[in-house]
Design a protein around this motif. Structure first.
Motif, PDB file in Angstrom:
ATOM      1  N   LEU A  80       0.917  -1.233  -0.044  1.00  0.00           N
ATOM      2  CA  LEU A  80      -0.035   0.093   0.054  1.00  0.00           C
ATOM      3  C   LEU A  80       0.963   1.518   0.044  1.00  0.00           C
ATOM      4  N   THR A  84       0.772   4.189  -2.535  1.00  0.00           N
ATOM      5  CA  THR A  84       0.423   5.441  -1.927  1.00  0.00           C
ATOM      6  C   THR A  84       1.447   6.488  -2.580  1.00  0.00           C
ATOM      7  N   GLY A 115     -14.244   6.031   6.566  1.00  0.00           N
ATOM      8  CA  GLY A 115     -13.809   4.627   6.962  1.00  0.00           C
ATOM      9  C   GLY A 115     -13.738   4.361   8.364  1.00  0.00           C
ATOM     10  N   ILE A 166      -7.151   7.070  -1.808  1.00  0.00           N
ATOM     11  CA  ILE A 166      -7.857   5.742  -1.596  1.00  0.00           C
ATOM     12  C   ILE A 166      -6.879   4.946  -0.835  1.00  0.00           C
ATOM     13  N   PHE A 167      -5.700   4.631  -1.445  1.00  0.00           N
ATOM     14  CA  PHE A 167      -4.568   3.995  -0.937  1.00  0.00           C
ATOM     15  C   PHE A 167      -4.213   4.450   0.412  1.00  0.00           C
ATOM     16  N   THR A 169      -5.891   6.167   2.587  1.00  0.00           N
ATOM     17  CA  THR A 169      -6.953   5.807   3.548  1.00  0.00           C
ATOM     18  C   THR A 169      -6.958   4.370   3.956  1.00  0.00           C
ATOM     19  N   THR A 170      -6.711   3.513   3.197  1.00  0.00           N
ATOM     20  CA  THR A 170      -6.616   2.012   3.590  1.00  0.00           C
ATOM     21  C   THR A 170      -5.374   1.814   4.402  1.00  0.00           C
ATOM     22  N   ILE A 174      -5.588   0.774   8.736  1.00  0.00           N
ATOM     23  CA  ILE A 174      -4.659  -0.524   8.960  1.00  0.00           C
ATOM     24  C   ILE A 174      -3.918  -0.183  10.240  1.00  0.00           C
TER      25      ILE A 174
END
Length: 303
Positions: A80, A84, A115, A166-167, A169-170, A174
Motif C-alpha cells: 500500500l 500511495t 472509513g 484511496i490507498f 486511507t486504506t 490499518i
C-alpha cells in the motif's frame, strides 16, 4: 481537552507542518531530476533516518517477535505504501502548483472519516459530516476545468490524487487498528524499506544518471527528513486520537503549502481554485471545531 487528546492533536499539527514542506521540497527536486533518481535518494535517506531512530529507541528487537499476522500486516502495508507514495509523487510531478495538489488531497481526511465511521466505529456527528461535504465540494471546484467530457472535466493529475487518497486511507485505517501492537518506529522502517526496494528496482529498469545536482540533493535531504518526521508523528498521533481526527488536523496543510508555493515557486491557484481551496479549509475547520466541542450537534452522535 484531555492531556492524551491534546498530545495527539499536537503530534498531528507537527506532522501537518512537516508534511506541508514535503510538497515544496519534493516539487523543487522533481523540477530538476527524473522521478526514478528522486525515488532512490529520497527513500534511501528515509531508510537511514527510520533505521537510526528505531535503533536509538531500541525497537529493532520487535522484528524477532512478530507473529505471522503482524508480518502479513507489514507486507500489506508495504504494498500500500508503494502505491500511495508513488501516486503522491507522480501527482506532485504532474500538477504545476503543489498547493492545488494539497487542496485536492483533502479527499483523504473525508475518506478516513467515512472509513473510521464504517470500519472502526469512530464517532462523528452531523456537523462533522457537513464539514466533510464542504471539503468534497471544494475539491470539485478546485479540479473542475469547465470541460464537458469526462476526459476534460478535471485538471490533469486529479485522478492520480484520488487514487492516492484511496490507498492512503486504506493504509491509515490499518495502521490505526494495529498501532498499539506494532510500534510507530517499526511501521516507519517497514514503509521506507519497501519504498527503497521498489525505487531500487525502478532505478535499474530506467537506468537514469546516478549523480544528481547538489541543489536537488539538498532539497531531497531536507524533504526526506521532514517526511520521516511527518509520517512518524502521524503514527504516534494515532495512539492518542482517532484516525479521522488526526486526518482533519492534517488537512490544514493546504494553507501552509499555498504560502510556501507562492514564496518558493511564485505560483498561485486560479481564482476558482483558490475559492475551492478555501471551501475545503472551511469544511476542515468546521470538522476540527466540532471535534474540539465548540460546535454541538443537536442530534445524537453517529456510531
Amino acid at each position: 481537552m484531555k492531556t492524551a487528546n491534546f498530545k495527539g492533536y499536537m503530534l498531528a499539527l507537527i506532522a501537518t507542518i512537516a508534511f506541508s514542506n514535503v510538497y515544496i521540497f519534493s516539487k523543487a527536486a522533481l523540477n530538476e531530476i527524473h522521478l526514478t533518481q528522486f525515488g532512490i535518494y529520497w527513500c534511501g535517506l528515509g531508510v537511514l533516518f527510520s533505521f537510526l531512530f528505531a535503533l536509538k529507541n531500541k525497537k529493532l528487537g520487535q522484528l524477532k517477535v512478530l507473529d505471522k499476522k503482524q508480518r502479513r500486516i507489514l507486507l500489506m502495508l508495504g504494498v500500500l505504501e508503494i502505491l500511495t507514495t508513488t501516486t503522491f509523487f507522480i501527482s506532485i510531478n504532474i500538477i504545476p502548483d503543489p498547493s492545488i495538489t494539497s487542496f485536492i488531497g483533502n479527499l483523504f481526511p473525508v475518506m478516513v472519516t467515512l472509513g473510521g465511521i464504517v470500519l472502526l466505529k469512530e464517532r462523528f456527528g452531523w456537523i462533522e459530516i457537513v464539514g466533510a461535504s464542504l471539503a468534497l465540494i471544494g475539491t470539485f471546484v478546485i479540479s473542475y476545468t469547465g470541460g464537458t467530457s469526462l476526459r476534460t472535466l478535471f485538471i490533469a493529475g486529479t485522478g492520480v490524487v484520488v487514487i492516492n487518497a484511496i490507498f492512503a486511507t486504506t493504509a491509515t485505517l490499518i495502521v490505526k487498528v494495529h498501532v498499539k501492537n506494532i510500534s510507530p518506529e517499526l511501521f516507519n522502517l517497514n514503509r521506507y524499506t519497501w519504498l527503497f526496494t521498489f525505487s531500487l528496482i525502478a532505478f535499474f529498469v530506467y537506468q537514469p544518471e546516478a549523480v544528481v545536482p547538489s541543489r536537488a540533493f539538498a532539497n531531497i535531504s531536507i524533504g526526506a527528513f521532514l517526511e520521516f518526521v511527518a509520517i512518524l508523528t502521524v503514527y504516534y498521533s494515532y495512539q492518542f486520537i482517532d484516525a479521522s481526527r488526526s486526518a482533519v488536523v492534517q488537512t490544514l496543510k493546504g494553507i501552509f503549502v499555498l504560502i510556501g508555493a507562492y514564496l518558493v515557486f511564485h505560483t498561485f491557484p486560479a481564482l476558482h481554485q483558490f475559492i475551492g481551496g478555501m471551501i475545503t479549509v472551511i469544511g476542515v475547520l468546521i470538522m476540527t471545531l466540532a471535534q474540539a466541542g465548540i460546535f454541538k450537534s443537536p442530534t445524537a452522535r453517529l456510531n
